[in-house]
Design a protein around this motif. Sequence first.
Motif, short mmCIF file in Angstrom:
data_model
loop_
_atom_site.label_atom_id
_atom_site.label_comp_id
_atom_site.label_asym_id
_atom_site.label_seq_id
_atom_site.Cartn_x
_atom_site.Cartn_y
_atom_site.Cartn_z
N ALA A 205 0.81 -1.22 0.00
CA ALA A 205 0.00 0.00 0.00
C ALA A 205 0.84 1.27 0.00
CB ALA A 205 -0.93 0.00 1.21
N ALA A 206 1.94 1.28 0.74
CA ALA A 206 2.69 2.52 0.95
C ALA A 206 3.21 3.13 -0.34
CB ALA A 206 3.87 2.26 1.90
N CYS A 207 3.44 2.31 -1.35
CA CYS A 207 4.02 2.80 -2.59
C CYS A 207 2.98 3.25 -3.61
CB CYS A 207 4.91 1.73 -3.22
SG CYS A 207 4.23 0.07 -3.14
N HIS A 208 1.71 3.01 -3.33
CA HIS A 208 0.69 3.23 -4.36
C HIS A 208 -0.38 4.24 -3.99
CE1 HIS A 208 2.32 -0.02 -6.72
NE2 HIS A 208 2.19 -0.87 -5.72
N MET A 209 -0.41 4.71 -2.77
CA MET A 209 -1.50 5.60 -2.36
C MET A 209 -1.05 6.48 -1.20
SD MET A 209 -3.79 2.66 -0.45
CE MET A 209 -3.54 1.57 -1.86
N PRO A 210 -1.71 7.59 -0.98
CA PRO A 210 -1.36 8.42 0.18
C PRO A 210 -1.63 7.67 1.48
CG PRO A 210 -2.75 9.62 -1.39
CD PRO A 210 -2.78 8.19 -1.81
N ILE A 211 -0.68 7.71 2.39
CA ILE A 211 -0.82 7.07 3.70
C ILE A 211 -0.62 8.13 4.77
CG2 ILE A 211 0.04 5.32 5.30
CD1 ILE A 211 -1.26 4.11 2.84
N HIS A 212 -1.63 8.32 5.62
CA HIS A 212 -1.56 9.27 6.72
C HIS A 212 -1.61 8.48 8.02
CE1 HIS A 212 -3.60 12.24 3.73
NE2 HIS A 212 -2.32 12.08 3.47
N LEU A 213 -0.46 8.25 8.61
CA LEU A 213 -0.38 7.35 9.76
C LEU A 213 -1.13 7.87 10.97
CD1 LEU A 213 3.31 6.14 9.41
CD2 LEU A 213 1.23 4.83 8.97
N VAL A 214 -1.13 9.16 11.18
CA VAL A 214 -1.86 9.70 12.32
C VAL A 214 -3.35 9.42 12.17
CG1 VAL A 214 -2.52 11.80 13.52
CG2 VAL A 214 -0.14 11.45 12.87
N ASP A 215 -3.86 9.61 10.96
CA ASP A 215 -5.28 9.36 10.71
C ASP A 215 -5.60 7.87 10.76
OD1 ASP A 215 -5.64 12.07 10.40
OD2 ASP A 215 -5.52 12.01 8.21
N LEU A 216 -4.69 7.05 10.26
CA LEU A 216 -4.93 5.60 10.26
C LEU A 216 -4.99 5.04 11.67
CD1 LEU A 216 -5.29 3.24 8.28
CD2 LEU A 216 -2.82 2.92 8.32
N ASP A 217 -4.21 5.65 12.59
CA ASP A 217 -4.24 5.30 14.01
C ASP A 217 -3.92 3.84 14.28
OD1 ASP A 217 -4.50 5.83 16.74
OD2 ASP A 217 -6.61 5.17 16.75
N VAL A 218 -2.85 3.35 13.63
CA VAL A 218 -2.36 2.01 13.95
C VAL A 218 -1.17 2.14 14.90
CG1 VAL A 218 -3.16 0.98 11.82
CG2 VAL A 218 -0.88 1.99 11.89
N ASP A 219 -0.84 1.03 15.55
CA ASP A 219 0.26 1.05 16.51
C ASP A 219 1.61 0.83 15.83
OD1 ASP A 219 -1.39 1.18 19.05
OD2 ASP A 219 -2.23 -0.60 18.09
N PHE A 220 1.60 0.03 14.76
CA PHE A 220 2.81 -0.24 13.99
C PHE A 220 2.44 -0.26 12.50
CE2 PHE A 220 3.27 -2.67 17.98
CZ PHE A 220 4.42 -2.10 18.49
N TYR A 221 3.37 0.23 11.67
CA TYR A 221 3.17 0.19 10.22
C TYR A 221 4.53 -0.10 9.60
CZ TYR A 221 1.10 1.50 5.70
OH TYR A 221 0.62 1.49 4.41
N ALA A 222 4.59 -1.13 8.75
CA ALA A 222 5.86 -1.57 8.18
C ALA A 222 5.81 -1.52 6.66
CB ALA A 222 6.17 -2.99 8.64
#
Length: 414
Positions: A205-222
């Motif tokens: 996902a990270a390479c193909h679309m905008p990712i907003h980690l604060v909005d996604l509110d996950v604990d870990f993202y790799a």
Amino acid sequence: MSLDPYKLRLDFPILSQTLPNGKPLVYLDNGATSQKPLSVIHATNDYYTKENANIHRGVYYLSQHATELFERTRIKTSHFFQAQCAKAIIFTRGTTDAINLVAQTYGRVNVSEGDEIVLSVQEHHSNLVPWQMLAREKKAFLKFIPIQEDTTYNLSKLNEIITKRTKIIAISQMSNVTGTVHDLTKIIDRARQVGAKVLVDGAQAACHMPIHLVDLDVDFYAFSAHKMLGPTGVGVLFGKEEILEQMPPWLGGGDMIESVELESSTYAALPAKLEAGTPNIAGVIGFSHALDYLQKVGMKNIKDHERMLTEYALEGFRKIGGLNLYGTDDLDKRGGVISFTMDGIHPHDVGSILDEEGVAIRVGHHCCQPLMKQFQIPGTCRASFYFYNTKEDIDLLFQSIEKVKSIFGRVVRK
């Protein structure tokens, strides 16, 4: 603004080459790794020819300059993904390394006998095997979110799968096999209800679309740099700062210590605590330039372009007889990955014949053997797109598939 793939392709020298068999390269294996623009190639070369020094340790100019470039990438990564802060960005060797880091640190401390780890049936082996190892060590239980016929997550029994015994939920945001993009909201909400932590495998996902980690509110993202124009051997683990602070180090050695005695040590503050040893400095610096390139192109533009290519490819695939597609028909729920099989023809044979035509796709189980068993197939043929791909690339894919069918004596079109 829309992007111009024909203009952008000029920045990728590998895409203009002719293969040894005289065919032009049609690169459709971006799910495995992306190609690299000249700015990234030059940046890594410049490091080794002009800036090569170890980081964080030297007082001389080269070391301090390399350190500045390295740490500037950390800040840039934080801003690009709208993370909590730069300290929440941990550089690893890749997505696999990042997931193992969480399993071996947070997991070992917080998972006990009888606890539950929740995954999905379509996880890449990198987000399956580390949790199998942890569950075996801790005598914990693995539970799995099933998928529906259209390969989206089946959340009808989510409250039964995620319970008060659940400690960790590790799921992918986009399937590397079907291209299905999952809405994680209900899963994250349920995790919050029971106090479980959520790790998202964002490699696709990270390479193909905008990712907003604060909005996604996950604990870990790799995720990995090499799938988004960067060098191999570089990954990123985002973790909420308060969780990373509590995690013990995974690897011991240089750069992750504050002080060392003969029989004990104290550890450095974040992010150094989780980054032992000399990192891939050139790779991280190259990744900085990859982020610059993606920022210039625009992640929204990339997503829109890949949607157009996916729609065009799906329309063409559906006209081919004896071909089976995997994944949802809803373009709002899939990225630029299409897996298919051809009746009576092994994926490896398809891949070999396409290679003769210069078309590079991936064939096999794609490190998702449990999903292949659910589909009751040995593997698929996978075409995966990026922003530098064009409709002409897909047309050449179709022409090559026609050759496959003619070789095997089958009708090409309905």
